[in-house]
Write a protein that holds these residues in place. Sequence first.
Motif, mmCIF file in Angstrom:
data_model
loop_
_atom_site.group_PDB
_atom_site.id
_atom_site.type_symbol
_atom_site.label_atom_id
_atom_site.label_comp_id
_atom_site.label_asym_id
_atom_site.label_seq_id
_atom_site.Cartn_x
_atom_site.Cartn_y
_atom_site.Cartn_z
ATOM 1 N N THR A 1 -13.030 -7.311 5.688
ATOM 2 C CA THR A 1 -13.349 -7.979 4.400
ATOM 3 C C THR A 1 -14.230 -9.351 4.782
ATOM 4 O OG1 THR A 1 -12.122 -9.571 4.634
ATOM 5 C CG2 THR A 1 -11.040 -8.291 3.494
ATOM 6 N N GLN B 1 -6.297 -0.049 -2.079
ATOM 7 C CA GLN B 1 -5.546 -0.925 -1.721
ATOM 8 C C GLN B 1 -6.377 -1.429 -0.061
ATOM 9 O OE1 GLN B 1 -3.290 -3.264 -2.842
ATOM 10 N NE2 GLN B 1 -3.040 -1.632 -4.924
ATOM 11 N N PHE C 1 -11.399 -8.616 -3.695
ATOM 12 C CA PHE C 1 -11.228 -8.109 -5.305
ATOM 13 C C PHE C 1 -10.660 -6.572 -5.856
ATOM 14 C CE2 PHE C 1 -15.275 -11.396 -5.765
ATOM 15 C CZ PHE C 1 -14.948 -11.138 -6.613
ATOM 16 N N PRO C 2 -9.700 -6.363 -6.605
ATOM 17 C CA PRO C 2 -9.946 -5.208 -6.432
ATOM 18 C C PRO C 2 -10.528 -3.870 -6.529
ATOM 19 C CG PRO C 2 -8.907 -5.445 -8.132
ATOM 20 C CD PRO C 2 -9.504 -6.801 -7.603
ATOM 21 N N GLU D 1 -6.115 2.496 -8.015
ATOM 22 C CA GLU D 1 -6.213 1.310 -7.454
ATOM 23 C C GLU D 1 -6.401 1.259 -5.627
ATOM 24 O OE1 GLU D 1 -5.535 -3.455 -6.537
ATOM 25 O OE2 GLU D 1 -4.756 -2.442 -8.457
ATOM 26 N N VAL E 1 -11.069 -0.510 -8.444
ATOM 27 C CA VAL E 1 -9.822 -0.079 -8.787
ATOM 28 C C VAL E 1 -10.957 1.417 -9.703
ATOM 29 C CG1 VAL E 1 -9.041 0.815 -11.560
ATOM 30 C CG2 VAL E 1 -9.048 -1.366 -10.339
ATOM 31 N N ARG F 1 -8.628 -13.351 -1.780
ATOM 32 C CA ARG F 1 -8.208 -12.344 -2.019
ATOM 33 C C ARG F 1 -9.154 -11.467 -2.604
ATOM 34 N NH1 ARG F 1 -2.067 -12.421 -5.286
ATOM 35 N NH2 ARG F 1 -1.765 -14.566 -3.388
ATOM 36 N N ARG G 1 -5.317 -2.070 2.838
ATOM 37 C CA ARG G 1 -5.037 -3.316 3.989
ATOM 38 C C ARG G 1 -5.736 -4.178 4.785
ATOM 39 N NH1 ARG G 1 -0.979 -3.261 -0.053
ATOM 40 N NH2 ARG G 1 -0.995 -4.352 -1.720
ATOM 41 N N GLU H 1 -6.624 5.126 1.557
ATOM 42 C CA GLU H 1 -5.629 4.147 1.960
ATOM 43 C C GLU H 1 -5.240 4.961 3.607
ATOM 44 O OE1 GLU H 1 -4.877 1.936 1.053
ATOM 45 O OE2 GLU H 1 -4.991 2.452 -1.392
ATOM 46 N N ARG I 1 -14.069 -5.002 1.345
ATOM 47 C CA ARG I 1 -14.069 -5.288 0.669
ATOM 48 C C ARG I 1 -14.296 -7.284 0.913
ATOM 49 N NH1 ARG I 1 -7.814 -4.709 -0.580
ATOM 50 N NH2 ARG I 1 -8.281 -5.133 -2.395
ATOM 51 N N SER J 1 -16.556 2.752 -11.599
ATOM 52 C CA SER J 1 -15.760 1.756 -11.633
ATOM 53 C C SER J 1 -15.917 1.429 -13.040
ATOM 54 C CB SER J 1 -15.966 0.636 -10.148
ATOM 55 O OG SER J 1 -15.585 1.033 -9.479
#
Length: 212
Positions: free
Chosen positions: A131, A125, A111-112, A123, A114, A109, A127, A94, A101, A174
């Motif tokens: 992408t 994130q 994909f998560p 999870e 996890v 959006r 941001r 993070e 991603r 995962s």
Amino acid sequence: GRLRVDLPVPLGLSVILPALPAFVERYPDIELEFGISDRPVDLIAENVDCVVRAGEIFDQSLVARQIGAVRQILCATPVYLDKRGRPSHPSELEHGHVVIRTIASRTNRPFPIVVTKDRERVEVQNRRGLTANDIMACLTLGLAGLGVVHALTFSATTHLQSGALEAVLTDWVSDPVPVFVAYQPNRHLSAKARVFIDWLAELFASNESTAK
């Protein structure tokens, strides 16, 4: 006769099409026509016999048979990890890392990501990462040293073996993503479609990175 099949890009190019000579040798009279895409396909309008897709089948009108599963692995180039550090816990991604991603076409959006270890589920994130709307494009960004990518295991294996990529957080896993063949329920499943689907199931079962 002719069999029309739509395949997803990474599985089609990396797993299914390279193995196709074995199917052609076994069934030389079947004329194959492939579409390679990740878009929703209207089987009736486009006269497609069956589609292969990874993940949830959103069209509930279709019959879906699971033939395998795909797994993903977090990895990055050694140069990137030498510069940013090798994380020992997913939470470290993070801050101080770039996470690459894949954008989901249905939601626009990412994909998560996890991952689970023992009973801990995290999870990721991040941001502020990169992408792209194609998972192979994300792998290319990872190979360019731009961040940590959640890559398909079967696509990353060659790069991991060569040393171009290095796996991280390998004790965090995962959930596997199921792979389905889907077809119209009101259309008689032809013999050529049935043998192709059975061959796909054999192919996925024999591949460590796609077995259920």
